[in-house]
Design a protein around this motif. Structure first.
Motif, mmCIF file in Angstrom:
data_model
loop_
_atom_site.group_PDB
_atom_site.id
_atom_site.type_symbol
_atom_site.label_atom_id
_atom_site.label_comp_id
_atom_site.label_asym_id
_atom_site.label_seq_id
_atom_site.Cartn_x
_atom_site.Cartn_y
_atom_site.Cartn_z
ATOM 1 N N VAL A 9 0.886 -1.185 -0.017
ATOM 2 C CA VAL A 9 -0.104 -0.025 0.028
ATOM 3 C C VAL A 9 0.970 1.261 -0.010
ATOM 4 O O VAL A 9 0.683 2.198 -0.648
ATOM 5 C CB VAL A 9 -0.996 -0.002 0.887
ATOM 6 N N VAL A 10 2.036 1.250 0.897
ATOM 7 C CA VAL A 10 2.868 2.504 0.794
ATOM 8 C C VAL A 10 3.332 2.791 -0.393
ATOM 9 O O VAL A 10 3.428 3.607 -0.777
ATOM 10 C CB VAL A 10 3.753 2.262 1.881
ATOM 11 N N ASN A 11 3.898 1.410 -1.118
ATOM 12 C CA ASN A 11 4.593 1.784 -2.426
ATOM 13 C C ASN A 11 3.785 2.006 -3.643
ATOM 14 O O ASN A 11 4.181 2.478 -4.568
ATOM 15 C CB ASN A 11 5.448 0.513 -2.777
ATOM 16 N N ARG A 12 2.337 2.091 -3.194
ATOM 17 C CA ARG A 12 1.243 2.463 -4.164
ATOM 18 C C ARG A 12 1.378 3.939 -4.374
ATOM 19 O O ARG A 12 0.638 4.455 -5.283
ATOM 20 C CB ARG A 12 -0.013 1.733 -3.851
ATOM 21 N N GLY A 13 1.611 4.385 -3.265
ATOM 22 C CA GLY A 13 1.709 6.044 -3.062
ATOM 23 C C GLY A 13 0.587 6.496 -2.052
ATOM 24 O O GLY A 13 0.153 7.780 -2.164
ATOM 25 N N ASP A 14 0.337 5.715 -1.143
ATOM 26 C CA ASP A 14 -0.697 6.082 -0.237
ATOM 27 C C ASP A 14 -0.056 7.224 0.682
ATOM 28 O O ASP A 14 1.164 7.254 1.066
ATOM 29 C CB ASP A 14 -0.735 4.963 0.887
ATOM 30 N N PRO A 15 -0.888 8.327 0.942
ATOM 31 C CA PRO A 15 -0.380 9.594 1.513
ATOM 32 C C PRO A 15 -0.106 9.530 3.195
ATOM 33 O O PRO A 15 0.516 10.317 3.585
ATOM 34 C CB PRO A 15 -1.135 10.492 1.259
ATOM 35 N N TYR A 16 -0.525 8.147 3.782
ATOM 36 C CA TYR A 16 -0.599 8.243 5.080
ATOM 37 C C TYR A 16 0.652 8.399 5.950
ATOM 38 O O TYR A 16 0.895 9.044 6.759
ATOM 39 C CB TYR A 16 -1.322 6.783 5.437
ATOM 40 N N ARG A 51 -8.731 19.472 -1.703
ATOM 41 C CA ARG A 51 -8.118 19.474 -3.069
ATOM 42 C C ARG A 51 -7.422 18.206 -3.362
ATOM 43 O O ARG A 51 -7.458 17.514 -4.292
ATOM 44 C CB ARG A 51 -7.215 20.722 -3.490
ATOM 45 N N GLN A 52 -6.871 17.853 -1.940
ATOM 46 C CA GLN A 52 -5.806 16.652 -2.233
ATOM 47 C C GLN A 52 -6.651 15.093 -2.387
ATOM 48 O O GLN A 52 -6.106 14.516 -2.890
ATOM 49 C CB GLN A 52 -5.156 16.383 -0.540
ATOM 50 N N MET A 53 -8.070 15.303 -1.842
ATOM 51 C CA MET A 53 -8.824 14.076 -1.947
ATOM 52 C C MET A 53 -8.902 13.733 -3.407
ATOM 53 O O MET A 53 -9.115 12.531 -4.026
ATOM 54 C CB MET A 53 -9.985 14.155 -1.276
ATOM 55 N N GLY A 54 -9.180 14.570 -4.150
ATOM 56 C CA GLY A 54 -9.185 14.284 -5.722
ATOM 57 C C GLY A 54 -8.142 13.748 -6.504
ATOM 58 O O GLY A 54 -8.272 13.015 -7.518
ATOM 59 N N LEU A 55 -6.841 13.655 -5.787
ATOM 60 C CA LEU A 55 -5.633 13.083 -6.600
ATOM 61 C C LEU A 55 -5.654 11.782 -5.951
ATOM 62 O O LEU A 55 -5.483 11.329 -4.968
ATOM 63 C CB LEU A 55 -4.496 13.896 -6.189
ATOM 64 N N ARG A 56 -5.493 10.823 -7.202
ATOM 65 C CA ARG A 56 -5.489 9.512 -6.528
ATOM 66 C C ARG A 56 -3.782 9.031 -6.569
ATOM 67 O O ARG A 56 -3.012 9.657 -6.909
ATOM 68 C CB ARG A 56 -6.129 8.644 -8.020
ATOM 69 N N CYS A 57 -3.796 8.006 -5.924
ATOM 70 C CA CYS A 57 -2.337 7.303 -5.863
ATOM 71 C C CYS A 57 -1.974 6.833 -6.817
ATOM 72 O O CYS A 57 -2.424 6.548 -8.035
ATOM 73 C CB CYS A 57 -2.323 6.191 -4.869
ATOM 74 N N GLN A 58 -0.457 7.176 -7.008
ATOM 75 C CA GLN A 58 0.127 6.963 -8.338
ATOM 76 C C GLN A 58 -0.071 5.610 -9.057
ATOM 77 O O GLN A 58 -0.129 5.503 -10.019
ATOM 78 C CB GLN A 58 1.658 7.208 -8.303
ATOM 79 N N GLY A 59 -0.110 4.648 -8.144
ATOM 80 C CA GLY A 59 -0.238 3.455 -8.702
ATOM 81 C C GLY A 59 -1.740 2.481 -8.505
ATOM 82 O O GLY A 59 -1.915 1.281 -8.545
ATOM 83 N N CYS A 60 -2.634 3.471 -8.278
ATOM 84 C CA CYS A 60 -4.085 3.196 -8.047
ATOM 85 C C CYS A 60 -4.703 2.382 -9.178
ATOM 86 O O CYS A 60 -4.439 2.920 -10.200
ATOM 87 C CB CYS A 60 -4.951 4.101 -7.321
ATOM 88 N N LYS A 61 -5.180 1.292 -9.049
ATOM 89 C CA LYS A 61 -5.997 0.443 -10.171
ATOM 90 C C LYS A 61 -7.153 0.066 -9.675
ATOM 91 O O LYS A 61 -8.050 -0.823 -10.577
ATOM 92 C CB LYS A 61 -5.215 -1.034 -10.414
ATOM 93 N N SER A 62 -7.839 0.778 -8.754
ATOM 94 C CA SER A 62 -9.161 0.553 -8.220
ATOM 95 C C SER A 62 -10.372 1.395 -8.850
ATOM 96 O O SER A 62 -10.080 2.487 -8.875
ATOM 97 C CB SER A 62 -9.289 0.826 -6.697
ATOM 98 N N GLU A 63 -11.100 0.696 -9.842
ATOM 99 C CA GLU A 63 -12.095 1.423 -10.454
ATOM 100 C C GLU A 63 -13.163 2.032 -9.368
ATOM 101 O O GLU A 63 -13.919 2.997 -9.381
ATOM 102 C CB GLU A 63 -12.875 0.466 -11.361
ATOM 103 N N ARG A 64 -13.451 1.352 -8.148
ATOM 104 C CA ARG A 64 -14.307 1.542 -7.358
ATOM 105 C C ARG A 64 -13.613 2.975 -6.420
ATOM 106 O O ARG A 64 -14.463 3.805 -6.328
ATOM 107 C CB ARG A 64 -14.293 0.537 -6.257
ATOM 108 N N CYS A 65 -12.517 2.895 -6.235
ATOM 109 C CA CYS A 65 -11.962 4.219 -5.753
ATOM 110 C C CYS A 65 -12.140 5.359 -6.525
ATOM 111 O O CYS A 65 -12.415 6.574 -6.212
ATOM 112 C CB CYS A 65 -10.312 3.991 -5.619
ATOM 113 N N LEU A 66 -11.791 5.240 -8.107
ATOM 114 C CA LEU A 66 -12.009 6.190 -9.144
ATOM 115 C C LEU A 66 -13.631 6.866 -9.114
ATOM 116 O O LEU A 66 -13.861 8.058 -8.863
ATOM 117 C CB LEU A 66 -11.812 5.747 -10.442
ATOM 118 N N GLU A 67 -14.508 5.986 -9.045
ATOM 119 C CA GLU A 67 -16.025 6.163 -8.824
ATOM 120 C C GLU A 67 -16.287 6.788 -7.714
ATOM 121 O O GLU A 67 -17.220 7.817 -7.773
ATOM 122 C CB GLU A 67 -16.801 4.993 -9.308
ATOM 123 N N GLN A 68 -15.898 6.253 -6.632
ATOM 124 C CA GLN A 68 -16.098 6.871 -5.619
ATOM 125 C C GLN A 68 -15.532 8.367 -5.380
ATOM 126 O O GLN A 68 -16.147 9.504 -4.993
ATOM 127 C CB GLN A 68 -15.401 6.308 -4.307
#
Length: 429
Positions: free
Chosen positions: A270-277, A396-413
């Motif tokens: 999750v970290v390597n996917r670009g999670d901002p946590y 504004r930050q919430m609209g930016l997806r993680c660099q490696g995100c592949k989740s269609e559900r995340c995109l639609e949400q």
């Protein structure tokens, strides 16, 4: 509408909109005034007696079982959530297997802290007390109705949404609701998962599956408070708790006490996917240390690793054990990513880390959790007030997806909650 109701409505329309800077004059900022005990808020409907209210304030959190009997269901939901614990294609098989094997052990842990998690009690108290303050400092959006939506325990997100509809929000009546994450630092595994679940039940109960419309008239208008890692009130609450704990050490040792900030870890996938946590937790830690004028040496460590895969470290337990073995036995553990006590503080830190890894050294202590801290509850109200006045749907930050995100559900949400700015990063194929 009665004469009394009409008069109240007219009065609120005439009154000037209160500026955010006036809030501290109504309630002492991060101050010493204690809130009264929580009371059950009366039901509200959309027969509003104020300009923009009523407003549903929905606290989002992971939740925890209130009794040992609820542990099995809690773990089943938790290990089924690929946003929190990604197990790959075998999630549907491994999730139930892991949860069944862990249930007896986790039941024993909850029994050791009183038979269940206090997180529901504290979440409901915090939300209710925050709404009381909001009614005073934001009358134009009052009354503010408190709700709690847990991801893995009662009250579940779907039950909260059904209650919103019963209380007159949505379902053709319109109305506003604010999803207020109780994870100060954003992660796709926590806030993201809760918003995915909220978006799912919004679609089932108010949109496509229930009406056939994507945006039916009279549905709830949602906005999101999605992160607040460096809010001054949050930082002040943490800092005061740390100062209170440091005061327990003799003055000649106090400046050498090591502060160990502990946050829930994440899988490295999750970290390597670009999670901002990780970055946002670090920002909270640094802001707290700035407030303390860097009075003590400090480190950030991570707890609650599950399974054999690589997780973000160093682990809290390993860190404490290492320092104690080297002779550094004055340590203050600070739960920096939690807003109340639960199993990770009451059992993992208090019973495992402090007594087993620290070998019972009295110099190893833990700062109090935020719980019913009036400074913290005032901060919640200030955060909510600023959001209500801003008119923003989310950061504004919430609209930016993680660099490696592949989740269609995340995109639609994100398209739903954040709007068009969510298209900044399309899905990675």
């Amino acid at each position: 509408m009665s004469i009394r109701t009409s008069a109240a409505h007219l009065s609120r329309q005439i009154q000037p909109r209160p500026a955010l800077r006036l809030a501290p004059r109504l309630i002492s900022p991060y101050g010493v005034q204690k809130s009264p005990m929580a009371t059950v808020a009366p039901p509200v409907t959309q027969d509003s007696t104020s300009k923009k209210g009523p407003t549903a304030m929905v606290f989002l959190n992971m939740g925890g079982p209130s009794s040992t009997d609820e542990v099995g269901d809690f773990l089943s939901r938790l290990f089924a959530d690929a946003d929190l614990i990604p197990l790959g294609r075998l999630q549907s098989y491994l999730g139930p297997l892991i949860s069944r094997r862990r249930t007896p052990k986790i039941q024993q842990q909850y029994a050791a802290i009183g038979g269940g998690s206090p997180i529901r009690k504290w979440s409901e108290y915090q939300c209710t007390e925050m709404c009381k303050i909001l009614d005073k400092i934001s009358p134009e959006t009052a009354p503010h109705r408190p709700y709690v939506a847990f991801r893995y325990a009662d009250p579940l997100t779907e039950h909260m949404y059904e209650q919103l509809l019963k209380d007159g929000f949505g379902g053709g009546n319109g109305g506003r609701a604010v999803a207020f994450t109780q994870y100060p630092q954003y992660s796709c595994s926590t806030t993201g998962s809760s918003l995915n679940e909220l978006w799912k039940w919004r679609n089932r109960l108010e949109s496509k599956k229930s009406t056939g419309e994507t945006h039916p008239s009279g549905a709830i208008t949602w906005s999101v408070i999605d992160r607040w890692p460096t809010h001054p009130g949050l930082i002040e609450a943490f800092a005061r708790n740390i100062e209170a704990k440091l005061a327990e050490y003799p003055e000649e040792r106090r400046k050498d006490v090591v502060l160990l900030f502990s946050a829930h870890s994440l899988p490295m996938s999750v970290v390597n996917r670009g999670d901002p946590y990780p970055a946002e937790v670090a920002a909270t830690v640094y802001a707290v240390m700035q407030r303390l004028k860097f009075s003590n040496p400090y480190r950030l460590c991570w707890q609650s690793q599950v399974g054999p895969s690589a997780w973000l470290g160093a682990q809290t337990s390993d860190t404490v054990r290492s320092y104690v073995e080297r002779g550094q036995t004055d340590l203050v553990l600070v739960p920096i990513a939690f807003t109340s006590d639960h199993i990770e503080t009451l059992y993992e830190i208090d019973k495992e880390v402090m007594h087993e890894d620290a070998k019972g050294h009295p110099g190893v202590k833990r700062a109090e959790s935020l719980n019913g801290n009036p400074v913290f509850i005032q901060a919640l109200a200030d955060i909510a007030h600023a959001h209500l006045q801003s008119g923003d749907s989310c950061s504004r930050q919430m609209g930016l997806r993680c660099q490696g995100c592949k989740s269609e559900r995340c995109l639609e949400q994100k398209k739903f909650f954040a709007g068009e700015q969510a298209k900044i990063l399309p899905t990675v194929r």
